[in-house]
Design a protein around this motif. Structure first.
Motif, short mmCIF file in Angstrom:
data_model
loop_
_atom_site.label_atom_id
_atom_site.label_comp_id
_atom_site.label_asym_id
_atom_site.label_seq_id
_atom_site.Cartn_x
_atom_site.Cartn_y
_atom_site.Cartn_z
N ILE A 129 -61.18 -36.60 26.27
CA ILE A 129 -60.70 -37.68 27.25
C ILE A 129 -59.88 -37.96 27.91
O ILE A 129 -59.68 -38.86 29.38
CB ILE A 129 -61.01 -39.40 25.87
N ALA A 130 -58.45 -37.84 27.32
CA ALA A 130 -57.64 -37.40 28.36
C ALA A 130 -57.73 -36.36 29.25
O ALA A 130 -57.18 -36.47 30.61
CB ALA A 130 -56.12 -37.48 27.30
N ARG A 131 -57.73 -35.21 28.73
CA ARG A 131 -58.04 -34.03 29.70
C ARG A 131 -58.62 -34.87 31.28
O ARG A 131 -58.93 -34.53 32.29
CB ARG A 131 -59.00 -32.95 29.02
N LEU A 132 -59.80 -35.40 30.87
CA LEU A 132 -61.17 -35.60 31.86
C LEU A 132 -60.20 -37.18 32.39
O LEU A 132 -61.17 -37.64 33.29
CB LEU A 132 -62.70 -36.36 31.49
N GLY A 133 -59.33 -38.08 32.59
CA GLY A 133 -58.27 -38.83 32.96
C GLY A 133 -59.12 -40.14 32.25
O GLY A 133 -59.40 -40.95 33.40
N LEU A 134 -60.02 -40.18 31.41
CA LEU A 134 -60.61 -41.46 31.74
C LEU A 134 -60.19 -41.77 30.11
O LEU A 134 -60.69 -43.11 29.64
CB LEU A 134 -62.11 -40.83 30.44
N VAL A 135 -58.41 -41.95 29.74
CA VAL A 135 -58.43 -43.33 28.43
C VAL A 135 -58.06 -44.09 29.78
O VAL A 135 -57.73 -44.60 31.08
CB VAL A 135 -56.52 -42.29 29.23
N ALA C 79 -52.45 -34.44 22.58
CA ALA C 79 -52.98 -34.32 23.52
C ALA C 79 -52.15 -34.12 24.64
O ALA C 79 -52.25 -34.37 25.86
CB ALA C 79 -53.88 -35.50 23.76
N GLY C 80 -50.28 -34.80 24.89
CA GLY C 80 -49.65 -34.66 25.53
C GLY C 80 -49.24 -35.91 26.37
O GLY C 80 -49.42 -36.32 27.61
N ALA C 81 -50.44 -37.12 25.56
CA ALA C 81 -49.79 -38.86 26.27
C ALA C 81 -49.31 -39.72 25.15
O ALA C 81 -48.41 -38.74 24.00
CB ALA C 81 -51.30 -38.65 26.27
N GLY C 82 -49.47 -40.57 24.73
CA GLY C 82 -49.50 -41.54 23.88
C GLY C 82 -48.54 -42.35 24.56
O GLY C 82 -47.99 -42.84 26.34
N PRO C 83 -48.19 -43.52 24.41
CA PRO C 83 -46.93 -44.45 24.23
C PRO C 83 -46.08 -43.76 24.63
O PRO C 83 -45.23 -43.17 23.83
CB PRO C 83 -47.27 -45.68 23.24
N GLU C 84 -44.96 -44.84 25.55
CA GLU C 84 -43.21 -43.91 25.40
C GLU C 84 -42.47 -44.48 24.40
O GLU C 84 -42.26 -43.57 23.15
CB GLU C 84 -42.60 -44.66 26.24
N LEU C 85 -43.27 -45.89 23.44
CA LEU C 85 -42.54 -46.49 22.21
C LEU C 85 -43.41 -46.45 21.13
O LEU C 85 -44.12 -46.74 21.76
CB LEU C 85 -41.63 -47.66 23.11
N VAL C 86 -43.10 -46.29 20.21
CA VAL C 86 -43.91 -46.99 19.03
C VAL C 86 -42.74 -48.02 18.21
O VAL C 86 -41.44 -47.91 18.04
CB VAL C 86 -44.33 -45.79 17.88
N TYR C 87 -43.20 -48.72 17.24
CA TYR C 87 -42.59 -49.06 17.36
C TYR C 87 -42.75 -50.01 15.99
O TYR C 87 -44.27 -50.00 15.46
CB TYR C 87 -42.08 -50.84 17.60
N GLY C 88 -42.36 -50.45 14.81
CA GLY C 88 -42.48 -50.19 12.79
C GLY C 88 -41.78 -49.96 12.35
O GLY C 88 -40.04 -49.57 12.62
#
Lengths: 276, 358, 753
Positions: A129-135, C79-88
């Protein structure tokens, strides 16, 4: 059709027992939603607690974006239902009526998609989903939901088409319909119970899913209902009142959809059409 | 109305089954042709190819002047009545009958007129608002007929339309279909496995077996001069008796000491052959145009009132039946002198095809 | 059809436009946090304040539940993404850091500023590449998670100072008012089932979860005499002094205390404000008592909560994110935190706030924090909890003596840590495997080539069929193909905690481990349990569903109403109803036992405490969840059965049973088959019910089916390769089942052809 009184009584007895079994736990949920102070458990059997309050319901509408989530869920589930029904009704027809190369293999193969535990597929799915830009888009969610609901729907529709005699379509084709026309004018109306089940199932798939939604959606304003409800839950400090109230409210549209569709579910049409 | 012409029609299924082999038929404008044969003989497949419901593997189909091989069923200007009626269960009788016309976008008043007329002629006007499931079997059959009639097609196709009805209704509907044909003067192709339907309804009968047309002729011609042993055995009830033997010197000698029957063998090769005699061509007493057959001992006698079916066995042969008058004093164990009408001796080749030799 | 699709397209376009319209040009920073409801409000205010000061920045806070945040962040980061910050809380930091998915915060927090934080508020871990250097992995903004004693002042005027007093008061407050043999009020309740809540007792008796002094990596120290003593004390509270109900889990303890039916509760700082807000119980917080035997105080675990930075966050996004962290850990924000939430701040200066003197609860909290022990920031801690849980629950169920339980906790924890750290080396089989794979593909290609050619030829004549089938088939495969192969590759890899991003293909070792595990394949193993689970569930779903459909499919009044009421279990979210069922199975207060006792006079059943009973409870719940759907399908299928068949059967004097057996069932077959096949697959893979009803496999990990087992091994021990191999094996089992079942039932064939 007349039947002996005793049989009718047995019918009612069976139905009443299961209605009680079906309702009791749900009444417990209602009870939780009426309790103040986030109490999940109760120490008595009372359904309406002595200190009942509708505060949770009020809070849902006044302090939580419940209506936004509701709308989002309705849009997503509605679209998934439409696509699901459209794709499953056509694919199921192909599998039921045509003999083509790879038919059996494909039918089995689409079943395999259900055979992995969803939690295990989360990681690759998210990467996809991330690769397809659908996030953070509904489109990503809807594609996933439709694909999840389709295997069952396709098989279900195929099963229903199998019960419709092919001679009806042949009659329609001689009456001037194309294959697609015969499908639309004769087969589809007769497969309504199947369409209803397919619709209900697609709807429920999109309506209740949250694991993938939690991974994909990043904006609270775009949350679907299950995601919103999930936010009332925290380890050891869940807002059970809100959670239960929202759960009860969430089930109302489902019941409404069922109510609207059940007429077609039980309105048998093939009766007496043909004699085999 | 139009003629229908089939030329070298072939049907092969993907699994290799060869259902129809080189069928050629000419059905004249306004003719009632019955396709008859045992189940699996390819008659329904042939009809369905004419309807356009089955792909054609080879040959041509012509309706009127038009080759319709690749024409969609709806555009062939045909109507079809199915064995199971195939009424649309979700539509009323009126809607069922009007369906084909609606699909052709015919103006509403014209549709209403035609439906009313057809319903009137089939006496189902009072049923128009009902759903198929509320009708009896006979009524459903009439609706199915009505649905075909309103279309005013060039050709009517019937696929065993009466086989789901009880015996009494079947006789009645048979008469109505015959009347209908006279009234509409329509071209009809009628598939059945029932020889009575074939004999009573057809102007001509095409008899099929194993995907091949065995004989096409008027009903009585088929009865009197079956083209081969299969046709001979299929038409007629009880079925024709067969005795194997040899053709020689203007006579047929039934094997192992059986009777020897004089015969004009001019056109026949000498050698083994099969003699066919219909049960009704036996007589219990010698008459003018008869030849003596044999003196037989009855195994069984069935007294049906208007006739008596006398079962006997020739030495060295299989069981056979003679149809004797109802008042014949035949009993089990009686010995009867059987003769046979001279004109009713059918001789067939002894090979598998069993071609007619005389 | 055209009309419909046109309308549909229009609807879709509008919906997507609405869905995509919420874009703006600001730099967006996303925070995934695990804050409780009251804390979320303050966070939202701080965000609003920050955004007002920085117009170019938008901060998006997203609440995630503990497990969801952990697994979600891992997936997103990979996946090389995700939030900048995690809080916990700090407990997951070692995991994130070992996986290499969070950054060193050192550059943003200069040495000079570090002394402004209370000790323990900044969490450091040895750098991955250079163990002598320390990475700053979390900047805390508060402390919390510490347990303390909350007491109901109406029942307990003065809190106990020693454990002897604690027992005495608790015994006094345990009352059976109506004399029915069941206590109507308990002296001391807490979450008995969870080892985290046993830690104060362990520390009070002088023990600790890890061997001391702590090594790196730490080794568990659970088989100490202190542990045995603590376990004995806990057991006696319930078994000897009987001051708490049987099966007292978190929610039951919470509800008892809130309704005034428990005099004291041991619970964490997160729960206190709820208790203080209930006027009927007049709650107050006190420091946990001193253990008489050791004269040492019971010391709860404490942990900071704070922010960590995603390894994928770079450039201005990282700077802005850390600037926001600086904002919330600044003096002003910290004072707001103390005043609004009554939480203990991370910045020294905020501890000077006058509110500490004015609020007794805050003072007690501070005192409890000060004698608490900092929770170790080590991935091994999770293995320790997992190792403790089964034996702890066995002890409470009466199956183990304290010293035996302590010993088994130790071995289990060591086993889990071993599994977690297991390193797989690429086997010699890898090249062979690759060759075999290539060979297999080539063989498949050669074998299927004629079919493929036939397919190409078939495309034209059968174009309607392909056209109808293609959209659905393509969509389904598009979604599954990548995850399928990805799972296949992972199952051959050593992806795990230490090799999260840099995993390698190592061969069939994971499969060897899966297939040789006696816990999985033994006669009483997880696999057999899964089979029983699936068979019983599906059989019950189908038979109850068909029974109800048959009952409804006749001349009954109020059919529509019955139908509606009967689908309700399907309509209400399963999450809450499963938890409700857990409540209904409670030993003492659950509806099931009360009804069994009242109507059938049966002795109460310890549903959730005994392994087999707990499994039965899971099955009962899942049966309840599943029959409405089968009923709907059977109802739909019955409409296709011609009534004449029944009439004919009646003329033949067939009994009702014969009619059902010879007409209803065979004609329902085409419609029920897909539901049964898929129902079996779904049930086989149904994680939720087992997880919720038996609280993750309790008691003693005895209710696991394959899918919950795999979930536990993957998510608790980070064994992705192993988990993938196990799921592939599960997939193959299901595939074999489907092939055989569909072949035997001729499901792909139609009735009419």
């Amino acid at each position: 059709m007349k039947e002996p009184r005793s049989i009718t009584l047995v019918r009612h007895a069976v139905l009443l027992v299961f209605v009680a079994v079906s309702l009791y736990p749900v009444l417990n949920v209602v009870s939780i939603s009426l309790r103040p102070g986030n109490r999940l458990r109760s120490t008595d059997l009372a359904i309406i607690p002595a200190d009942w309050t509708v505060a949770s319901y009020v809070q849902l509408f006044t302090e939580q974006p419940f209506l936004t989530w509701l709308w989002n869920s309705l849009v997503v589930s509605g679209l998934v239902t439409l696509t699901g029904v459209a794709l499953a009704s056509t694919a199921g027809y192909a599998f039921s009526r045509f003999r083509f190369i790879g038919r059996k293999a494909t039918m089995l193969a689409i079943l395999t998609t259900q055979m992995f535990p969803a939690t295990m597929l989360l990681l690759p799915l998210y990467i996809l989903i991330a690769r397809l830009g659908l996030v953070n888009t509904w489109l990503g969610l809807m594609i996933f939901y439709t694909a999840t609901a389709l295997p069952f729907c396709v098989w279900q529709m195929k099963g229903f088409y199998d019960t419709i005699p092919p001679s009806l379509e042949e009659a329609a084709r001689i009456d001037g319909c194309s294959r697609a026309g015969a499908f639309r004018h004769v087969v589809l109306p007769l497969a309504t119970p199947g369409l209803v089940i397919t619709a209900l199932f697609s709807f429920m798939t999109a309506w209740s899913e949250y694991i993938v939604a939690a991974q994909v959606m990043q904006d609270e304003a775009m949350f679907t209902l299950p995601l919103g409800i999930k936010s009332f839950q925290a380890s050891l400090s869940s807002q059970w009142g809100l959670y239960a109230a929202a759960s009860i409210l969430v089930s109302i549209p489902v019941v409404a959809v069922f109510l609207a569709l059940s007429r077609y579910l039980v309105n048998g049409l093939t009766l007496g059409s043909v004699k085999e | 109305m139009a003629s229908v012409t089939l030329r070298a029609l072939e049907k092969r299924y993907p699994d290799g089954y060869h259902a129809v082999r080189g069928v050629s038929l000419d059905i004249a404008d306004g003719e009632f042709l019955v396709l008859v044969g045992p189940s699996g003989c390819g008659k329904s497949t042939t009809l369905r190819m004419v309807a356009g419901l089955e792909e054609i593997s080879g040959g041509t189909i012509r309706i009127g002047d038009r080759v319709v091989n690749d024409v969609a069923p709806g555009d062939r200007d045909i109507a079809m009545v199915f064995q199971n009626y195939a009424l649309y269960p979700h539509l009323t009788v009126r809607e069922n009958m009007a369906f084909g016309l609606t699909m052709r976008r015919m103006p509403r008043p014209e549709i209403d007129r035609r439906v009313a007329a057809a319903a009137e002629s089939l006496s189902i006007s009072h049923l128009l608002t009902r759903r198929p499931r509320e009708l009896s079997g006979g009524q459903r059959q009439r609706v199915a007929l009505g649905r075909a009639i309103v279309r005013e097609p060039q050709v009517f196709l019937f696929d065993e339309p009466l086989s789901n009805l009880d015996a009494k209704l079947r006789v009645q509907m048979r008469a109505e279909i015959a009347a209908l044909h006279r009234q509409l003067a329509a071209t009809v192709i009628y598939v059945t496995h029932d020889q009575v339907e074939a004999m009573t309804l057809g102007q001509r009968i095409a008899l099929m077996n194993h995907g091949v047309v065995q004989q096409v002729d008027a009903p009585l011609a088929i009865y009197h001069r079956p083209a081969n042993r299969f046709v001979a055995s299929f038409i007629g009830s009880p079925t024709m008796n067969f005795f194997s033997g040899t053709v020689s010197d203007n006579a047929f000698q039934v094997t192992s000491g059986g009777p020897r029957l004089p015969l004009n063998t001019a056109a026949m090769p000498a050698g083994p052959a099969v003699l066919g005699i219909r049960p009704e061509d036996f007589v219990a007493s010698m008459q003018g145009d008869c030849v003596p057959f044999a003196t037989v001992t009855l195994d069984m006698a069935e007294h049906l009132g208007h006739e008596t079916l006398a079962h006997f066995t020739l030495p060295g042969g299989g069981p056979a039946i003679a149809r004797l008058p109802g008042d014949a004093a035949a009993q089990v164990g009686h010995r009867v002198d059987l003769a046979v009408r001279r004109q009713a001796l059918h001789v067939f080749a002894a090979d598998e095809d069993g071609r007619r030799l005389n | 059809m055209q009309m419909l699709s046109a309308r549909w397209l229009a609807f879709a376009a509008v919906a997507l436009a609405v869905g995509c319209s919420s874009r703006d040009d600001r730099l967006t920073i996303t925070i995934w946090h695990q804050s409780r409801p009251a804390e979320r409000e303050l966070l939202a205010e701080e965000i609003a304040r920050y955004e007002a000061e920085h117009p170019g920045v938008r901060i998006r806070a997203l609440y995630k539940e503990t497990e969801e945040l952990r697994s979600g962040f891992q997936a997103a980061a990979l996946a090389g993404a995700g939030p900048e910050l995690v809080y916990g809380p700090s407990d997951v930091l070692d995991t994130f850091h070992t996986m290499g998915i969070i950054r060193d915060l050192g550059p943003w927090v200069p040495e000079a500023e570090r002394d402004d934080f209370v000790t323990g508020a900044l969490t450091f871990l040895p750098a991955r590449d250079d163990r002598s250097r320390r990475d700053l992995v979390q900047v805390g903004d508060r402390f919390g998670n510490h347990l303390a004693l909350v007491y109901n002042r109406r029942l307990v005027p003065e809190p106990p100072r020693t454990t002897a007093e604690l027992v005495a008061i608790a015994r006094d407050c345990t009352v059976d008012g109506d004399g029915d043999g069941r206590s109507d009020q308990y002296g001391l309740v807490w979450n008995f089932t969870e080892p985290f809540f046993a830690v104060p007792f362990l520390t009070g008796f002088g023990g600790w979860v890890f061997r001391e002094p702590e090594s790196t990596p730490p080794t568990p120290g659970l088989d100490s005499p202190a542990m045995a003593a603590a376990l004995g004390f806990i057991r006696d509270l319930r078994e000897v002094h009987r001051v708490a109900p049987a099966n007292c889990d978190y929610e039951l303890a919470d509800s008892l205390f809130k309704t005034g039916r428990a005099a004291m509760i041991i619970n964490g700082d997160w729960s206190w404000s709820d208790y203080l807000a209930i006027p009927e119980i007049d709650a107050a917080v006190a420091v946990l008592p001193v253990v008489d035997e050791t004269s040492a105080p019971m010391r709860p675990m404490v942990a900071p909560k704070g922010y960590s930075l995603n390894a994928n966050a770079t450039g201005p996004a990282a700077d802005v994110a850390m600037d926001f962290v600086r904002h919330v850990t600044g003096d002003e924000a910290q004072r707001r935190l103390v005043n609004r939430l009554r939480m203990l701040p991370a910045r020294r200066s905020a501890w000077e706030d006058p509110v500490f003197a004015a609020d007794p609860t805050l003072a007690a909290s501070r005192a409890q924090l000060e004698n608490g022990r900092l929770m170790p920031v080590a991935t091994e801690l999770r293995a320790v909890w997992d190792g403790m849980r089964p034996s702890y629950q066995a002890l409470l169920g009466g199956g183990l003596a304290p010293d035996a339980a302590a010993a088994r906790m130790q071995t289990d924890a060591e086993r889990f840590i071993d599994a977690m750290h297991r390193q797989l080396e690429p086997g010699i089989a890898v090249p062979i495997l690759q060759a075999l794979g290539a060979l297999f593909l080539a063989a498949l290609l050669v074998w299927q080539w004629p079919t493929f050619l036939a397919l190409l030829r078939d495309l034209r004549p059968n174009r309607t069929a392909y056209g109808f089938a293609a959209p659905a088939v393509v969509l389904v495969f598009a979604v599954i193909v990548f995850p399928f192969f990805s799972n296949l590759v992972l199952s051959l890899s050593d992806m795990s905690l230490t090799r999260f991003r840099n995993w390698r293909v190592v061969g069939l070792q994971n499969y060897a481990e899966v297939l040789s595990d006696p816990r999985l394949w033994g006669l009483t193993g997880v696999f057999m349990k899964t089979l029983v689970w699936t068979a019983v569930n599906v059989a019950c779903h189908v038979s109850i569903g068909v029974l109800l459909a048959v009952a409804l499919n006749g001349p009954v009044r109020c059919k529509a109403l019955y139908r509606l009421l009967l689908i309700i279990p399907w309509a209400v979210p399963a999450y809450i109803t499963a938890l409700t069922w857990r409540g209904m199975f409670d030993y003492e207060y659950g509806a099931v036992n009360l009804l069994l006792g009242r109507w059938l006079g049966l002795a109460p059943v310890n549903w959730l405490g005994e392994p087999l009973r707990a499994f039965e409870a899971c099955i009962l719940t899942n049966v309840w969840l599943g029959y409405p759907f089968m009923m709907v399908i059977a109802l739909g299928g019955m409409q296709g059965i011609p009534q004449e068949l029944y009439e004919a059967a009646r003329i033949d004097r067939a009994s009702r049973w014969q009619q059902f057996r010879h007409i209803t069932l065979p004609l329902l077959k085409p419609v029920l088959l897909p539901a049964i096949t898929l129902g079996a697959i779904w049930t086989f893979n149904n994680l939720n019910v087992v997880w919720l009803v038996s609280n993750g496999g309790e008691p003693q990990d005895s209710t696991h089916i394959l899918v919950s087992y795999v979930y536990k091994s993957v998510f608790n021990l980070y064994r992705y390769g192993y988990g993938a191999a196990l799921s592939t094996v599960m997939f193959l089992i299901l595939l074999a089942f489907s092939l055989v079942f569909l072949q035997r039932s001729q499901a792909t064939e139609s009735v009419y052809r």
